[in-house]
Design an enzyme around this catalytic site. Sequence first.
Site, PDB file in Angstrom:
ATOM      1  N   ASP A  92       0.870  -1.175   0.000  1.00 46.15           N
ATOM      2  CA  ASP A  92       0.000   0.000   0.000  1.00 46.15           C
ATOM      3  C   ASP A  92       0.911   1.230   0.000  1.00 46.15           C
ATOM      4  OD1 ASP A  92      -2.150   1.659   0.004  1.00 46.15           O
ATOM      5  OD2 ASP A  92      -2.985   0.990   1.920  1.00 46.15           O
ATOM      6  N   SER A  93       0.365   2.330  -0.496  1.00 45.28           N
ATOM      7  CA  SER A  93       1.157   3.515  -0.810  1.00 45.28           C
ATOM      8  C   SER A  93       1.470   4.414   0.376  1.00 45.28           C
ATOM      9  CB  SER A  93       0.379   4.342  -1.825  1.00 45.28           C
ATOM     10  OG  SER A  93      -0.908   4.645  -1.284  1.00 45.28           O
ATOM     11  N   GLY A  94       0.805   4.171   1.491  1.00 46.08           N
ATOM     12  CA  GLY A  94       0.907   5.111   2.609  1.00 46.08           C
ATOM     13  C   GLY A  94      -0.295   6.035   2.658  1.00 46.08           C
ATOM     14  N   GLY A  95      -1.066   6.032   1.594  1.00 36.66           N
ATOM     15  CA  GLY A  95      -2.212   6.939   1.470  1.00 36.66           C
ATOM     16  C   GLY A  95      -3.340   6.662   2.451  1.00 36.66           C
ATOM     17  N   PHE A  96      -3.267   5.562   3.144  1.00 40.19           N
ATOM     18  CA  PHE A  96      -4.273   5.277   4.167  1.00 40.19           C
ATOM     19  C   PHE A  96      -3.662   5.494   5.546  1.00 40.19           C
ATOM     20  CE2 PHE A  96      -6.244   2.111   7.050  1.00 40.19           C
ATOM     21  CZ  PHE A  96      -7.549   2.558   7.011  1.00 40.19           C
ATOM     22  N   ASP A 146      -2.854   8.086  -2.439  1.00 43.65           N
ATOM     23  CA  ASP A 146      -4.225   8.597  -2.463  1.00 43.65           C
ATOM     24  C   ASP A 146      -4.598   9.170  -1.101  1.00 43.65           C
ATOM     25  OD1 ASP A 146      -4.119   6.157  -1.108  1.00 43.65           O
ATOM     26  OD2 ASP A 146      -6.224   5.731  -1.490  1.00 43.65           O
ATOM     27  N   GLN A 189     -11.572   6.506  -5.533  1.00 40.95           N
ATOM     28  CA  GLN A 189     -12.147   7.064  -4.307  1.00 40.95           C
ATOM     29  C   GLN A 189     -13.521   7.651  -4.632  1.00 40.95           C
ATOM     30  OE1 GLN A 189     -11.088   6.724  -1.251  1.00 40.95           O
ATOM     31  NE2 GLN A 189      -8.987   5.980  -1.525  1.00 40.95           N
ATOM     32  N   ASP A 266      -7.680  -7.424   1.271  1.00 43.10           N
ATOM     33  CA  ASP A 266      -6.723  -7.603   2.363  1.00 43.10           C
ATOM     34  C   ASP A 266      -7.347  -7.037   3.620  1.00 43.10           C
ATOM     35  OD1 ASP A 266      -6.323  -4.644   1.608  1.00 43.10           O
ATOM     36  OD2 ASP A 266      -5.243  -4.857   3.497  1.00 43.10           O
ATOM     37  N   CYS A 304     -11.968 -27.911  10.264  1.00 41.38           N
ATOM     38  CA  CYS A 304     -10.751 -27.256   9.778  1.00 41.38           C
ATOM     39  C   CYS A 304      -9.568 -28.226   9.780  1.00 41.38           C
ATOM     40  CB  CYS A 304     -10.442 -26.043  10.657  1.00 41.38           C
ATOM     41  SG  CYS A 304      -8.968 -25.149  10.143  1.00 41.38           S
ATOM     42  N   CYS A 306      -6.304 -27.194   9.504  1.00 43.44           N
ATOM     43  CA  CYS A 306      -5.056 -26.454   9.725  1.00 43.44           C
ATOM     44  C   CYS A 306      -4.197 -27.152  10.782  1.00 43.44           C
ATOM     45  CB  CYS A 306      -5.347 -25.005  10.124  1.00 43.44           C
ATOM     46  SG  CYS A 306      -5.710 -24.762  11.874  1.00 43.44           S
ATOM     47  N   CYS A 309      -5.739 -26.980  14.299  1.00 34.15           N
ATOM     48  CA  CYS A 309      -6.903 -27.843  14.537  1.00 34.15           C
ATOM     49  C   CYS A 309      -6.550 -29.328  14.473  1.00 34.15           C
ATOM     50  CB  CYS A 309      -8.017 -27.505  13.553  1.00 34.15           C
ATOM     51  SG  CYS A 309      -8.717 -25.873  13.888  1.00 34.15           S
ATOM     52  N   HIS A 335      -4.672 -20.599  12.463  1.00 32.64           N
ATOM     53  CA  HIS A 335      -6.039 -21.051  12.191  1.00 32.64           C
ATOM     54  C   HIS A 335      -6.860 -19.991  11.446  1.00 32.64           C
ATOM     55  CE1 HIS A 335     -10.060 -22.568  12.509  1.00 32.64           C
ATOM     56  NE2 HIS A 335     -10.392 -21.368  12.949  1.00 32.64           N
TER      57      HIS A 335
HETATM   58  N1  GUN Z   1      -6.627   0.647   2.871  1.00 29.19           N
HETATM   59  C1  GUN Z   1      -7.947   0.636   3.153  1.00 29.19           C
HETATM   60  N2  GUN Z   1      -8.580   1.641   2.504  1.00 29.19           N
HETATM   61  C2  GUN Z   1      -7.639   2.292   1.793  1.00 29.19           C
HETATM   62  C3  GUN Z   1      -7.671   3.446   0.918  1.00 29.19           C
HETATM   63  O1  GUN Z   1      -8.713   4.053   0.662  1.00 29.19           O
HETATM   64  N3  GUN Z   1      -6.474   3.830   0.379  1.00 29.19           N
HETATM   65  C4  GUN Z   1      -5.301   3.182   0.650  1.00 29.19           C
HETATM   66  N4  GUN Z   1      -4.166   3.618   0.089  1.00 29.19           N
HETATM   67  N5  GUN Z   1      -5.252   2.114   1.465  1.00 29.19           N
HETATM   68  C5  GUN Z   1      -6.401   1.684   2.022  1.00 29.19           C
HETATM   69 ZN    ZN Z   2      -7.958 -24.596  12.118  1.00 27.88          ZN
END
Ligand code: GUN
Ligand code: ZN
Length: 370
Positions: A92-96, A146, A189, A266, A304, A306, A309, A335
């Site tokens: 991720d870019s850091g934008g969050f 962003d 966005q 994620d 499960c 795993c 488990c 798990h």
């Molecule tokens: N992670 C969850 N939401 C966002 C988002 O809007 N922008 C970025 N860069 N990461 C996120």
């Molecule tokens: Zn498990």
Amino acid sequence: MFKFELLKTAKDSKARLGKITTNHGEIETPIFMPVGTRATVKTMTPDELKEIGSQIILSNTYHLFLRPGTEIIEKAGGLHKFMNWDKPILTDSGGFQVFSLSDNRKITEEGVHFRSHIDGSKMFISPEKSIDIQNILGSDIIMAFDECAPYPASHEYIDNSMRRTLRWAERCKEHHKNTDNQTLFGIIQGGMYKDLREISAREMVDMDFKGYSIGGLSVGEPIDLMNDILDFTTDFMPESKPRYLMGVGSPDYLFEAVERGVDMADCVLPTRIARNGTVLTHNGKIAIKNALYKEDFSALDKECDCYTCRNFSKAYIRHLFNVDEILGMRLATIHNLYFLLDMMKNIRESIRGDYFLEYKDDFYKKYGYK
Ligand code: GUN
Ligand code: ZN
């Protein structure tokens, strides 16, 4: 190297089956990406991650920029080598994080000035800087810088923020040169406003990124609103490119996202709740510290397969948590991640076999979702 193949679109929904190929291997979609914020998926070794079926992990520009800093990761030969993970990485870019974690931040057209949440020192990240950092990290998939706007926010605020994010995306694209090894995604966005989502999506698609993220969702809005905005947004996204919904990772959110055409997601949820003793099972979440499990010698989830488990009981794991033994956190993490990755695998099978909505229905009934 980056390729996305759309293998199938479901008949009963917008769910898609696909495959992404990167320099570090293939990713079957829809996929869930475990989060390794600080160059580690908390408590897990790379071998353990592979054993439970992780195909790609996510890491964070913001955190790695603060500690250990790009110089050290550069000296290590990049993030893959530094953390000994040889499969795909998305950063991720850091934008969050810069908006959710830092202090005293000030947004300008140039970038974001802020103080480190660790030692208060003055920092600056711009679109160009975010790309520079991600180029050094060497992640396979990188994100444009962003602003993830807060919820709720006015139409005027989101309009300005979304348009700035478009200009920043242009600058990221312009600045990113290592395109053979690292693939840049643009982030859509527009908050909860459909007119703004449409503008953001159309303009991002015009910029012709190799993939598109959907940001600014799962920020506190009701799930029905998120689903509505998501459903609306994916209709503007090209069939031929991967779609990544950022920050979503509970079972219901993942099903709803896949149903609306999302390929990647994620979230820290499975790993974070594991460390406080909350475990996902086919019959819903359980709090393992509960006295209910004191003498329960059955597995966390009898369905499960795993490592946890197959080998340990609820009573034992409850004991580990109650005496603060770190193995408890490790076993719960193994798990929870296995549970979600296995669920995604079943989702892929259900799309392949044309029974996605039936699978969703069965899962929801058992789990206790409405
Ligand atoms: N992670 C969850 N939401 C966002 C988002 O809007 N922008 C970025 N860069 N990461 C996120
Ligand atoms: Zn498990």
